[in-house]
Scaffold this motif. Structure first.
Motif, PDB file in Angstrom:
ATOM      1  N   SER A  45       0.823  -1.209   0.000  1.00 46.56           N
ATOM      2  CA  SER A  45       0.000   0.000   0.000  1.00 46.56           C
ATOM      3  C   SER A  45       0.861   1.264   0.000  1.00 46.56           C
ATOM      4  N   GLY A  73       1.087   2.606  -3.212  1.00 46.57           N
ATOM      5  CA  GLY A  73      -0.209   2.901  -3.832  1.00 46.57           C
ATOM      6  C   GLY A  73      -0.924   1.687  -4.384  1.00 46.57           C
ATOM      7  N   GLY A 102      -4.883   5.720  -9.030  1.00 45.61           N
ATOM      8  CA  GLY A 102      -3.775   6.411  -8.375  1.00 45.61           C
ATOM      9  C   GLY A 102      -2.433   6.050  -8.974  1.00 45.61           C
ATOM     10  N   LEU A 103      -2.277   4.792  -9.385  1.00 45.19           N
ATOM     11  CA  LEU A 103      -1.005   4.360  -9.966  1.00 45.19           C
ATOM     12  C   LEU A 103      -0.766   5.004 -11.326  1.00 45.19           C
ATOM     13  N   LYS A 124       0.281   8.738 -11.170  1.00 45.53           N
ATOM     14  CA  LYS A 124       1.704   8.927 -10.889  1.00 45.53           C
ATOM     15  C   LYS A 124       2.544   8.569 -12.108  1.00 45.53           C
ATOM     16  N   HIS A 142       7.141   4.700 -11.856  1.00 39.23           N
ATOM     17  CA  HIS A 142       7.358   4.064 -10.554  1.00 39.23           C
ATOM     18  C   HIS A 142       8.739   3.410 -10.542  1.00 39.23           C
TER      19      HIS A 142
END
Length: 376
Positions: free
Chosen positions: A246, A249, A277-278, A281, A284
């Motif tokens: 978590s 995200g 949400g991923l 962004k 990553h």
């Protein structure tokens, strides 16, 4: 000796008296009585005549009243009938208006449902575009007319199931295929005294002419690209582990798979809206065994075909050979291929050859590399 009784011996005889009617006074009384009776009769006759007259007048009055009432009743009946007809006509008009209103309501409801469907589709399309992170774009190309903009094109890959005892030959030139088809029957020598007869037939394929795809953003999946080169099993384990936490995200991962020939991975979560949400962004940093590598996360789009039109197309360079018998000769495909390569047999240079012997199931894969060509 007989003796008479006293009654018989003494009888009294008297003269009858005269009736009072026979006297003058009696007659006068009688006349007076008759006169009184006559006067009464005359009076009664007069009263009766008057009564008859009154009865006739009453009868005439009743008759006139009856006629008047009958006429009034007829007029009332006619007026009532006219009112009934008018009411029936009004009811008919109201029924027509009600039917028209119901039809209008149904049309409005259908239009409303269509507008809601269009709104939902536009909303999904908006979600598709708005969920992709914004980027600064610099135009470095050249302008052109709207009509010169190329349309979306796709490559067809068609699996063609072959019947037993057949072969597919793709020639380099279309003219060779046309010549082989026009000759139809061909005798292929397998040796000095052995030959087989095959028949050339055109190959017909069903190709898509128009494809419309409705797309929407999947709330449970993400598309991971810009992946490092490494063992695929290790790569999938690291991706699942990273996007499980978590703090990154992520959440519980249901499935992880590689999309063939794309170099991307699809990750499916158990819960909805984790992917949003991923993807916001986008980039990553994932820890792999030897280094930390930056991967790109973009929305995964679910596609559904909403409109599909197909057309029947004849392959211009591929010919189907049928009637190939079961022959105990391992070099049979070579003999067939050599036969159709020779110009003396009407053949030419081959691009591809595929043989499906009896007792086997074979499928051919056609790929369109050009609108006028096909590749076997």
């Amino acid at each position: 000796m007989d003796f008479m009784s006293s009654d018989e011996e003494f009888s009294l005889v008297m003269e009858p008296l005269k009736s009072s009617e026979e006297t003058l006074e009696g007659i006068q009384n009688l006349i007076s009585n008759y006169k009184i009776q006559c006067d009464q009769l005359v009076h009664e006759q007069t009263d009766l005549a008057n009564m008859i007259k009154d009865s006739k007048k009453m009868t005439q009055d009743c008759k006139k009243r009856s006629i008047k009432l009958a006429k009034s009743l007829q007029e009332d009946k006619q007026s009532h009938q006219e009112q009934m007809d008018s009411e029936m006509e009004r009811q008919g008009m109201l029924s027509q208006e009600e039917f028209k209103l119901m039809k209008d309501i149904q049309e409005v409801q259908a239009a409303l449902r269509e507008e809601e469907a269009n709104f939902e589709q536009l909303k999904q399309q908006t979600d598709v575009f708005t969920i992709v992170p914004e980027k600064t774009v610099v135009f470095k190309g050249k302008t052109c007319d709207a009509g010169d903009v190329p349309m979306f094109d796709m490559t067809s890959r068609i699996v063609y199931p072959m019947v037993e005892g057949t072969a597919l030959i793709t020639f380099e030139e279309e003219e060779v295929a046309k010549r082989i088809l026009s000759m139809k029957k061909h005798q292929v020598k397998l040796g000095e005294e052995c030959h087989i007869t095959v028949e050339a037939q055109p190959v017909q394929l069903i190709l898509p002419e128009l494809v419309e795809i409705h797309s929407e953003v999947c709330p449970q999946r993400i598309l991971i690209s810009n992946l490092p080169e490494m063992d695929m099993e290790t790569l999938l384990d690291r991706l699942q582990l990273h996007f499980f936490h978590s703090k990154h995200g992520g959440g519980d991962v249901e499935h992880c798979e590689v999309l063939p020939d794309s170099g991307t991975v699809v990750l499916t979560f158990l819960k909805d809206n984790i992917s949003k949400g991923l993807t916001e962004k986008e980039f990553h940093d994932v820890k792999f065994p030897k280094k930390i590598h930056t991967v790109r996360v973009t929305p995964f789009l679910n596609g559904k075909i909403v409109n599909l039109k197909t057309k029947m197309t004849v392959c211009p360079r591929t010919v189907l050979l049928t009637g190939i018998p079961r022959v105990r000769n391992d070099s049979l495909p070579d003999h067939v291929e050599i036969h159709f390569q020779r110009s003396s047999n009407g053949g030419g240079e081959l691009e591809a050859f595929l043989y499906s012997p009896l007792g086997q199931h074979t499928s051919a894969l056609f790929e369109s590399v050009d609108p006028k060509k096909e590749q076997l």
